[in-house]
Motif scaffolding. Structure first.
Motif, short mmCIF file in Angstrom:
data_model
loop_
_atom_site.label_atom_id
_atom_site.label_comp_id
_atom_site.label_asym_id
_atom_site.label_seq_id
_atom_site.Cartn_x
_atom_site.Cartn_y
_atom_site.Cartn_z
N MET A 1 0.84 -1.20 0.00
CA MET A 1 0.00 0.00 0.00
C MET A 1 0.88 1.25 0.00
SD MET A 1 -2.71 1.25 2.91
CE MET A 1 -3.42 2.89 2.84
N THR A 2 0.55 2.18 -0.91
CA THR A 2 1.31 3.42 -0.99
C THR A 2 0.70 4.47 -0.07
OG1 THR A 2 1.92 3.01 -3.29
CG2 THR A 2 2.09 5.27 -2.50
N ASN A 3 1.53 5.06 0.77
CA ASN A 3 1.08 6.06 1.73
C ASN A 3 1.37 7.46 1.19
OD1 ASN A 3 0.39 4.36 4.29
ND2 ASN A 3 2.35 3.56 3.58
N LEU A 4 0.37 8.33 1.27
CA LEU A 4 0.51 9.70 0.81
C LEU A 4 0.93 10.61 1.97
CD1 LEU A 4 -2.70 9.99 -1.41
CD2 LEU A 4 -0.37 9.49 -2.15
N SER A 5 1.93 11.42 1.73
CA SER A 5 2.37 12.37 2.74
C SER A 5 1.44 13.59 2.74
CB SER A 5 3.80 12.83 2.46
OG SER A 5 4.69 11.73 2.41
N ALA A 6 1.31 14.22 3.88
CA ALA A 6 0.48 15.43 3.99
C ALA A 6 1.10 16.55 3.16
CB ALA A 6 0.37 15.85 5.45
N PRO A 7 0.29 17.35 2.47
CA PRO A 7 0.82 18.43 1.63
C PRO A 7 1.76 19.37 2.38
CG PRO A 7 -1.51 18.12 1.18
CD PRO A 7 -1.18 17.26 2.38
N GLU A 8 1.43 19.72 3.62
CA GLU A 8 2.31 20.62 4.37
C GLU A 8 3.65 19.96 4.70
OE1 GLU A 8 -0.75 18.94 7.32
OE2 GLU A 8 -0.70 19.66 5.25
N ASP A 9 3.64 18.64 4.91
CA ASP A 9 4.90 17.94 5.15
C ASP A 9 5.75 17.93 3.89
OD1 ASP A 9 3.98 17.45 7.67
OD2 ASP A 9 3.56 15.32 7.36
N LEU A 10 5.12 17.77 2.73
CA LEU A 10 5.84 17.78 1.46
C LEU A 10 6.39 19.17 1.16
CD1 LEU A 10 3.44 15.62 -0.76
CD2 LEU A 10 5.67 14.94 0.16
N ALA A 11 5.66 20.20 1.54
CA ALA A 11 6.14 21.56 1.32
C ALA A 11 7.43 21.81 2.10
CB ALA A 11 5.07 22.57 1.74
N LEU A 12 7.46 21.37 3.36
CA LEU A 12 8.66 21.54 4.18
C LEU A 12 9.79 20.64 3.68
CD1 LEU A 12 9.79 22.95 6.71
CD2 LEU A 12 9.02 20.99 8.05
N HIS A 13 9.46 19.40 3.37
CA HIS A 13 10.46 18.45 2.91
C HIS A 13 11.04 18.87 1.56
CE1 HIS A 13 12.59 14.71 2.78
NE2 HIS A 13 11.92 14.25 1.75
N GLY A 14 10.20 19.43 0.71
CA GLY A 14 10.67 19.86 -0.61
C GLY A 14 11.74 20.93 -0.53
N VAL A 15 11.65 21.78 0.48
CA VAL A 15 12.68 22.82 0.66
C VAL A 15 14.04 22.16 0.88
CG1 VAL A 15 13.47 24.73 2.10
CG2 VAL A 15 11.03 24.49 1.57
N ARG A 16 14.06 21.10 1.69
CA ARG A 16 15.33 20.43 1.97
C ARG A 16 15.84 19.63 0.77
NH1 ARG A 16 17.02 16.71 7.18
NH2 ARG A 16 18.96 15.90 6.30
N VAL A 17 14.97 18.84 0.18
CA VAL A 17 15.41 17.93 -0.89
C VAL A 17 15.80 18.67 -2.17
CG1 VAL A 17 14.64 16.08 -2.43
CG2 VAL A 17 14.11 15.97 0.01
N LEU A 18 15.01 19.66 -2.54
CA LEU A 18 15.23 20.33 -3.82
C LEU A 18 16.31 21.41 -3.76
CD1 LEU A 18 11.53 20.59 -5.03
CD2 LEU A 18 13.26 18.92 -5.71
N GLY A 19 16.58 21.93 -2.57
CA GLY A 19 17.66 22.90 -2.43
C GLY A 19 17.34 24.26 -3.02
N PHE A 20 16.95 25.20 -2.18
CA PHE A 20 16.64 26.58 -2.57
C PHE A 20 15.56 26.66 -3.66
CE2 PHE A 20 17.98 30.91 -4.16
CZ PHE A 20 17.75 31.58 -2.97
N PRO A 21 14.45 25.93 -3.46
CA PRO A 21 13.41 25.92 -4.50
C PRO A 21 12.40 27.05 -4.33
CG PRO A 21 12.78 24.44 -2.76
CD PRO A 21 14.11 25.04 -2.34
N THR A 22 11.65 27.29 -5.38
CA THR A 22 10.48 28.16 -5.31
C THR A 22 9.28 27.30 -4.92
OG1 THR A 22 9.97 27.76 -7.64
CG2 THR A 22 11.39 29.65 -7.13
#
Length: 211
Positions: A1-22
């Motif tokens: 089963m694939t688990n979906l992350s909460a949008p706000e968690d992805l927003a915070l995580h995206g800042v770290r993973v993508l590196g200086f993103p918009t």
């Protein structure tokens, strides 16, 4: 089963993973609405977890130290809640030796030792040398795809890495060499770094301690 992350968690995580993103880049990566991401980032900024700044004509978001701690706390909670920690730990263990092979290939793409210059820049005139490197990147890519599939089956946010890696390699095969290690696009090297950072953040492992 694939688990979906909460949008706000992805927003915070995206800042770290993508590196200086918009906000739009984070939204595009995770299939979110830009307004949702922007609203979350502004909330996080008020909490002191992220900051927005400009550099060399570009603007983007970055994590503060407290934001980094909060990101890892949320990811740890997600692993416990979804019972996926063992899977991610197993994938990381398999990724470590693969990461060494990939690192060697990237070095060989940039440097081709010569008799009197062991650190000579690779000018890509020796097609046999480059072909050997590209074969390694392709072979590594097949194993990488398997690991990504294992993760995406349990955590949806890991989906997309393998497809973008394969897409970058196809562009390299068409003669667009910058897709190996270019820093201004989703090159093989950039995607690899992002995936590695994703694993480290998810498991709370300090960078450089798993080499």
């Amino acid at each position: 089963m694939t688990n979906l992350s909460a949008p706000e968690d992805l927003a915070l995580h995206g800042v770290r993973v993508l590196g200086f993103p918009t906000a739009s880049r984070i939204a595009a990566r995770y299939g979110l609405q830009v307004d949702t991401v922007q609203e979350a980032l502004l909330d996080f900024e008020a909490r002191g977890w992220v900051r927005q700044s400009s550099f060399a004509g570009s603007s983007g978001w970055s994590l503060t130290d407290t934001g980094r701690v909060e990101n890892e706390r949320r990811l740890a909670d997600e692993l416990d809640r979804t019972a996926t920690r063992d899977t991610v730990t197993s994938v990381h263990a398999a990724f470590v030796p693969l990461n060494r092979r990939f690192g060697t290939a990237c070095t060989d793409w940039q440097i081709r030792p010569m008799r009197f210059d062991p650190m000579a820049f690779n000018d890509h005139t020796d097609w046999r040398w480059d072909e050997r490197v590209l074969r390694t990147l392709a072979n590594v890519g097949r194993s990488f795809t398997e690991l990504c599939s294992q993760l995406a089956e349990c955590l949806a946010r890991f989906d997309g890495y393998a497809d973008r890696y394969s897409s970058a390699l196809r562009k390299v095969d068409m003669g667009q060499r910058a897709w190996v290690d270019g820093h201004d696009r989703d090159s093989c090297h950039i995607l690899w770094i992002q995936f590695h950072e994703d694993l480290l953040a998810t498991l709370g492992i300090p960078r450089g301690s798993d080499t």
